[in-house]
Write a protein that holds these residues in place. Structure first.
Motif, PDB file in Angstrom:
ATOM      1  N   PRO A 154      15.496 -12.203  -4.953  1.00 52.07           N
ATOM      2  CA  PRO A 154      14.942 -12.775  -3.728  1.00 52.07           C
ATOM      3  C   PRO A 154      14.378 -14.181  -3.885  1.00 52.07           C
ATOM      4  CG  PRO A 154      13.270 -11.442  -4.751  1.00 52.07           C
ATOM      5  CD  PRO A 154      14.482 -11.349  -5.649  1.00 52.07           C
ATOM      6  N   GLY A 155      14.427 -14.770  -5.075  1.00 47.34           N
ATOM      7  CA  GLY A 155      13.749 -16.035  -5.301  1.00 47.34           C
ATOM      8  C   GLY A 155      12.260 -15.833  -5.473  1.00 47.34           C
ATOM      9  N   PRO A 156      11.493 -16.922  -5.569  1.00 50.10           N
ATOM     10  CA  PRO A 156      10.050 -16.803  -5.795  1.00 50.10           C
ATOM     11  C   PRO A 156       9.377 -15.946  -4.733  1.00 50.10           C
ATOM     12  CG  PRO A 156      10.752 -19.050  -6.163  1.00 50.10           C
ATOM     13  CD  PRO A 156      11.938 -18.335  -5.568  1.00 50.10           C
ATOM     14  N   MET A 157       8.559 -15.013  -5.227  1.00 50.82           N
ATOM     15  CA  MET A 157       7.882 -14.058  -4.353  1.00 50.82           C
ATOM     16  C   MET A 157       6.383 -14.329  -4.314  1.00 50.82           C
ATOM     17  SD  MET A 157       9.897 -11.721  -2.956  1.00 50.82           S
ATOM     18  CE  MET A 157       8.888 -10.249  -2.757  1.00 50.82           C
ATOM     19  N   PRO A 158       5.713 -13.890  -3.225  1.00 55.47           N
ATOM     20  CA  PRO A 158       4.245 -13.998  -3.203  1.00 55.47           C
ATOM     21  C   PRO A 158       3.635 -13.053  -4.220  1.00 55.47           C
ATOM     22  CG  PRO A 158       5.044 -12.680  -1.363  1.00 55.47           C
ATOM     23  CD  PRO A 158       6.271 -13.253  -2.020  1.00 55.47           C
ATOM     24  N   ASN A 159       2.362 -13.205  -4.446  1.00 51.59           N
ATOM     25  CA  ASN A 159       1.643 -12.285  -5.341  1.00 51.59           C
ATOM     26  C   ASN A 159       1.432 -10.973  -4.595  1.00 51.59           C
ATOM     27  OD1 ASN A 159      -0.064 -10.857  -6.990  1.00 51.59           O
ATOM     28  ND2 ASN A 159      -1.457 -12.558  -7.397  1.00 51.59           N
ATOM     29  N   LEU A 160       2.353 -10.034  -4.809  1.00 56.55           N
ATOM     30  CA  LEU A 160       2.308  -8.769  -4.075  1.00 56.55           C
ATOM     31  C   LEU A 160       0.987  -8.049  -4.257  1.00 56.55           C
ATOM     32  CD1 LEU A 160       5.800  -7.240  -5.006  1.00 56.55           C
ATOM     33  CD2 LEU A 160       5.228  -8.721  -3.073  1.00 56.55           C
ATOM     34  N   PHE A 161       0.476  -8.071  -5.465  1.00 59.34           N
ATOM     35  CA  PHE A 161      -0.651  -7.209  -5.806  1.00 59.34           C
ATOM     36  C   PHE A 161      -1.984  -7.771  -5.337  1.00 59.34           C
ATOM     37  CE2 PHE A 161       2.490  -7.018  -9.434  1.00 59.34           C
ATOM     38  CZ  PHE A 161       3.309  -6.117  -8.764  1.00 59.34           C
ATOM     39  N   ALA A 162      -1.967  -9.014  -4.854  1.00 62.15           N
ATOM     40  CA  ALA A 162      -3.189  -9.592  -4.296  1.00 62.15           C
ATOM     41  C   ALA A 162      -3.270  -9.355  -2.794  1.00 62.15           C
ATOM     42  CB  ALA A 162      -3.243 -11.093  -4.583  1.00 62.15           C
ATOM     43  N   THR A 163      -2.177  -8.840  -2.199  1.00 63.50           N
ATOM     44  CA  THR A 163      -2.165  -8.662  -0.753  1.00 63.50           C
ATOM     45  C   THR A 163      -3.104  -7.548  -0.309  1.00 63.50           C
ATOM     46  OG1 THR A 163      -0.277  -7.136  -0.861  1.00 63.50           O
ATOM     47  CG2 THR A 163       0.198  -9.477  -0.571  1.00 63.50           C
ATOM     48  N   VAL A 164      -3.294  -6.570  -1.173  1.00 61.68           N
ATOM     49  CA  VAL A 164      -4.228  -5.482  -0.878  1.00 61.68           C
ATOM     50  C   VAL A 164      -4.863  -5.076  -2.198  1.00 61.68           C
ATOM     51  CG1 VAL A 164      -2.360  -3.787  -1.023  1.00 61.68           C
ATOM     52  CG2 VAL A 164      -4.489  -3.161   0.072  1.00 61.68           C
ATOM     53  N   ALA A 211       0.831  -1.203   0.000  1.00 59.66           N
ATOM     54  CA  ALA A 211       0.000   0.000   0.000  1.00 59.66           C
ATOM     55  C   ALA A 211       0.867   1.255   0.000  1.00 59.66           C
ATOM     56  CB  ALA A 211      -0.931  -0.007   1.211  1.00 59.66           C
ATOM     57  N   TRP A 212       1.957   1.247   0.758  1.00 56.61           N
ATOM     58  CA  TRP A 212       2.841   2.414   0.787  1.00 56.61           C
ATOM     59  C   TRP A 212       3.540   2.599  -0.557  1.00 56.61           C
ATOM     60  CZ3 TRP A 212       8.499   2.734   1.615  1.00 56.61           C
ATOM     61  CH2 TRP A 212       8.933   4.061   1.795  1.00 56.61           C
ATOM     62  N   LEU A 213       4.001   1.503  -1.148  1.00 55.03           N
ATOM     63  CA  LEU A 213       4.658   1.602  -2.459  1.00 55.03           C
ATOM     64  C   LEU A 213       3.691   2.144  -3.503  1.00 55.03           C
ATOM     65  CD1 LEU A 213       6.663  -1.759  -2.457  1.00 55.03           C
ATOM     66  CD2 LEU A 213       7.505   0.527  -1.882  1.00 55.03           C
ATOM     67  N   ARG A 214       2.446   1.725  -3.454  1.00 55.27           N
ATOM     68  CA  ARG A 214       1.445   2.254  -4.382  1.00 55.27           C
ATOM     69  C   ARG A 214       1.260   3.753  -4.177  1.00 55.27           C
ATOM     70  NH1 ARG A 214      -3.070  -2.512  -3.810  1.00 55.27           N
ATOM     71  NH2 ARG A 214      -2.357  -3.842  -5.512  1.00 55.27           N
ATOM     72  N   SER A 215       1.292   4.190  -2.921  1.00 55.45           N
ATOM     73  CA  SER A 215       1.107   5.615  -2.645  1.00 55.45           C
ATOM     74  C   SER A 215       2.235   6.457  -3.232  1.00 55.45           C
ATOM     75  CB  SER A 215       1.012   5.862  -1.135  1.00 55.45           C
ATOM     76  OG  SER A 215       2.295   5.814  -0.506  1.00 55.45           O
ATOM     77  N   LEU A 216       3.375   5.833  -3.488  1.00 55.32           N
ATOM     78  CA  LEU A 216       4.514   6.518  -4.104  1.00 55.32           C
ATOM     79  C   LEU A 216       4.431   6.495  -5.628  1.00 55.32           C
ATOM     80  CD1 LEU A 216       7.412   5.119  -1.867  1.00 55.32           C
ATOM     81  CD2 LEU A 216       6.279   7.339  -1.663  1.00 55.32           C
ATOM     82  N   GLY A 217       3.394   5.871  -6.151  1.00 57.64           N
ATOM     83  CA  GLY A 217       3.223   5.815  -7.599  1.00 57.64           C
ATOM     84  C   GLY A 217       3.949   4.661  -8.256  1.00 57.64           C
ATOM     85  N   ILE A 218       4.358   3.673  -7.477  1.00 63.87           N
ATOM     86  CA  ILE A 218       5.023   2.498  -8.052  1.00 63.87           C
ATOM     87  C   ILE A 218       3.943   1.562  -8.595  1.00 63.87           C
ATOM     88  CG2 ILE A 218       6.495   0.499  -7.571  1.00 63.87           C
ATOM     89  CD1 ILE A 218       7.807   2.224  -5.358  1.00 63.87           C
ATOM     90  N   PRO A 219       3.943   1.286  -9.899  1.00 65.81           N
ATOM     91  CA  PRO A 219       2.851   0.498 -10.491  1.00 65.81           C
ATOM     92  C   PRO A 219       2.920  -0.982 -10.130  1.00 65.81           C
ATOM     93  CG  PRO A 219       4.496   1.052 -12.169  1.00 65.81           C
ATOM     94  CD  PRO A 219       4.898   1.786 -10.921  1.00 65.81           C
ATOM     95  N   ASP A 220       1.757  -1.618 -10.172  1.00 60.26           N
ATOM     96  CA  ASP A 220       1.631  -3.051  -9.879  1.00 60.26           C
ATOM     97  C   ASP A 220       2.083  -3.877 -11.081  1.00 60.26           C
ATOM     98  OD1 ASP A 220       0.565  -2.331  -7.470  1.00 60.26           O
ATOM     99  OD2 ASP A 220      -1.454  -3.070  -7.860  1.00 60.26           O
ATOM    100  N   THR A 221       3.372  -3.925 -11.301  1.00 60.94           N
ATOM    101  CA  THR A 221       3.877  -4.698 -12.427  1.00 60.94           C
ATOM    102  C   THR A 221       5.314  -5.109 -12.169  1.00 60.94           C
ATOM    103  OG1 THR A 221       4.219  -4.690 -14.830  1.00 60.94           O
ATOM    104  CG2 THR A 221       4.652  -2.636 -13.674  1.00 60.94           C
ATOM    105  N   TRP A 222       5.704  -6.234 -12.763  1.00 56.96           N
ATOM    106  CA  TRP A 222       7.098  -6.687 -12.763  1.00 56.96           C
ATOM    107  C   TRP A 222       7.597  -6.542 -14.198  1.00 56.96           C
ATOM    108  CZ3 TRP A 222       9.663  -8.438  -8.371  1.00 56.96           C
ATOM    109  CH2 TRP A 222       8.884  -8.805  -7.274  1.00 56.96           C
ATOM    110  N   PRO A 223       8.325  -5.491 -14.549  1.00 52.87           N
ATOM    111  CA  PRO A 223       8.776  -5.318 -15.931  1.00 52.87           C
ATOM    112  C   PRO A 223       9.572  -6.500 -16.467  1.00 52.87           C
ATOM    113  CG  PRO A 223       9.047  -3.280 -14.726  1.00 52.87           C
ATOM    114  CD  PRO A 223       8.679  -4.322 -13.714  1.00 52.87           C
ATOM    115  N   GLY A 224      10.313  -7.179 -15.599  1.00 50.94           N
ATOM    116  CA  GLY A 224      11.087  -8.342 -16.027  1.00 50.94           C
ATOM    117  C   GLY A 224      10.412  -9.659 -15.702  1.00 50.94           C
ATOM    118  N   GLY A 225       9.136  -9.595 -15.271  1.00 56.88           N
ATOM    119  CA  GLY A 225       8.439 -10.792 -14.823  1.00 56.88           C
ATOM    120  C   GLY A 225       8.754 -11.041 -13.357  1.00 56.88           C
ATOM    121  N   ALA A 226       7.809 -11.607 -12.620  1.00 56.04           N
ATOM    122  CA  ALA A 226       8.051 -11.919 -11.213  1.00 56.04           C
ATOM    123  C   ALA A 226       9.163 -12.955 -11.092  1.00 56.04           C
ATOM    124  CB  ALA A 226       6.771 -12.446 -10.565  1.00 56.04           C
ATOM    125  N   PRO A 227      10.076 -12.802 -10.126  1.00 57.46           N
ATOM    126  CA  PRO A 227      11.161 -13.781  -9.958  1.00 57.46           C
ATOM    127  C   PRO A 227      10.618 -15.195  -9.755  1.00 57.46           C
ATOM    128  CG  PRO A 227      11.574 -11.827  -8.630  1.00 57.46           C
ATOM    129  CD  PRO A 227      10.173 -11.697  -9.149  1.00 57.46           C
TER     130      PRO A 227
END
Length: 293
Positions: A178-188, A129-145
């Motif tokens: 970081p290796g496989p990550m959770p689905n960040l954008f589904a957390t909120v 939520a904080w990263l979104r407030s900074l204008g960081i878009p919900d995307t992985w330009p290189g694909g999720a790790p």
């Protein structure tokens, strides 16, 4: 105004701030990968002591939910290596570095965890939520790790594309976290835009304006505003000159609306310039107003 210090994170300012170079905002995810000690307290002590020269913005424990912040969002942090002349820590309006207190295969309370994705991810929603407030878009330009391996994006992509990156994707760096990550954008849930409310045009009001003396119809304030919407739509259809968009359903508007009716295939008395429900609804659907009785 955005919060440069994440709400809820404990503040451990290291000073030594540095300006960003501008461009799309992004976040970079790391893991501490410490084979000897997996505690938040140990990593916090390291980054506020001997490891201050490589400190990120945030330190996050996905098991306890503890979060510490070392630099404000508008400063570079120190977790990335440069890519030649490109100072990767300074890329973007924001380049938020997050160190996750995690080691591949660590055991917590008797359970072994292979990836960050397997952890409880406590308070991850607050970080996103904080990263979104900074204008960081919900995307992985290189694909999720997807693994603990290098997957470097091009330098051009790094410079031009905002979003989320793994440390393993940043040009000029050699790490595989970081290796496989959770689905960040589904957390909120992403914030939803409020539904657009269309202005309303009453068929009865517009018909009244078309059938009566324009000056008399203009005496009804709401009628004039509704006629204006119809006239603007007719002007957008290039059926009515702009000087006649005045809220008065006079002969010019009547003629223009008749042309609209003929455009829809009506003939004879069905194309006399007095709106009908079907023709007015089709005009509204095309030009952004809703028709009521």
């Amino acid at each position: 105004m955005v919060d440069l210090w994440m709400p809820g994170a404990t503040r451990h300012s290291l000073g030594n701030t540095g300006a960003m170079n501008g461009g799309p905002a992004r976040a970079v995810w790391h893991i501490t990968s410490n084979a000897k000690d997996w505690t938040f307290a140990r990593e916090l002590g390291w980054f506020t002591g001997g490891g201050a020269s490589v400190a990120p913005h945030l330190l996050w424990d996905p098991f306890t939910g503890e979060i510490a912040q070392f630099f404000p969002a508008d400063s570079r942090s120190l977790s990335l290596q440069n890519a030649g002349d490109v100072k990767t820590n300074r890329t973007g309006k924001y380049c938020i570095q997050i160190e996750i207190v995690f080691t591949e295969g660590e055991t917590v309370n008797g359970k072994k965890y292979a990836t960050v994705r397997d952890t409880p991810c406590k308070n991850l929603d607050k970080i996103v939520a904080w990263l979104r407030s900074l204008g960081i878009p919900d995307t992985w330009p290189g694909g999720a790790p997807t693994g603990f391996t290098r997957d470097t994006v091009s330098l051009d992509a790094w410079l031009k594309l905002g979003g989320h990156y793994g440390h393993n994707q940043v040009p000029g760096n050699s790490h595989v976290d970081p290796g496989p990550m959770p689905n960040l954008f589904a957390t909120v849930p992403a914030p939803q835009k409020p539904p657009t409310t269309k202005p309303k045009v009453s068929l009865a009001h517009v018909v009244y304006a078309a059938k009566h003396d324009p000056a008399a119809a203009q005496g009804h304030t709401s009628y004039k505003s509704e006629v204006l919407l119809v006239e603007k739509a007719l002007a957008a259809e290039k059926l009515l000159a702009s000087q006649w968009v005045d809220g008065s359903y006079g002969t010019k508007t009547l003629t223009a609306y008749a042309a609209w009716q003929r455009k829809l295939g009506y003939t004879g008395s069905d194309a006399d310039g007095t709106p009908g429900k079907t023709s007015l609804t089709r005009l509204g659907d095309k030009h952004g107003f809703a028709v009521t009785a």
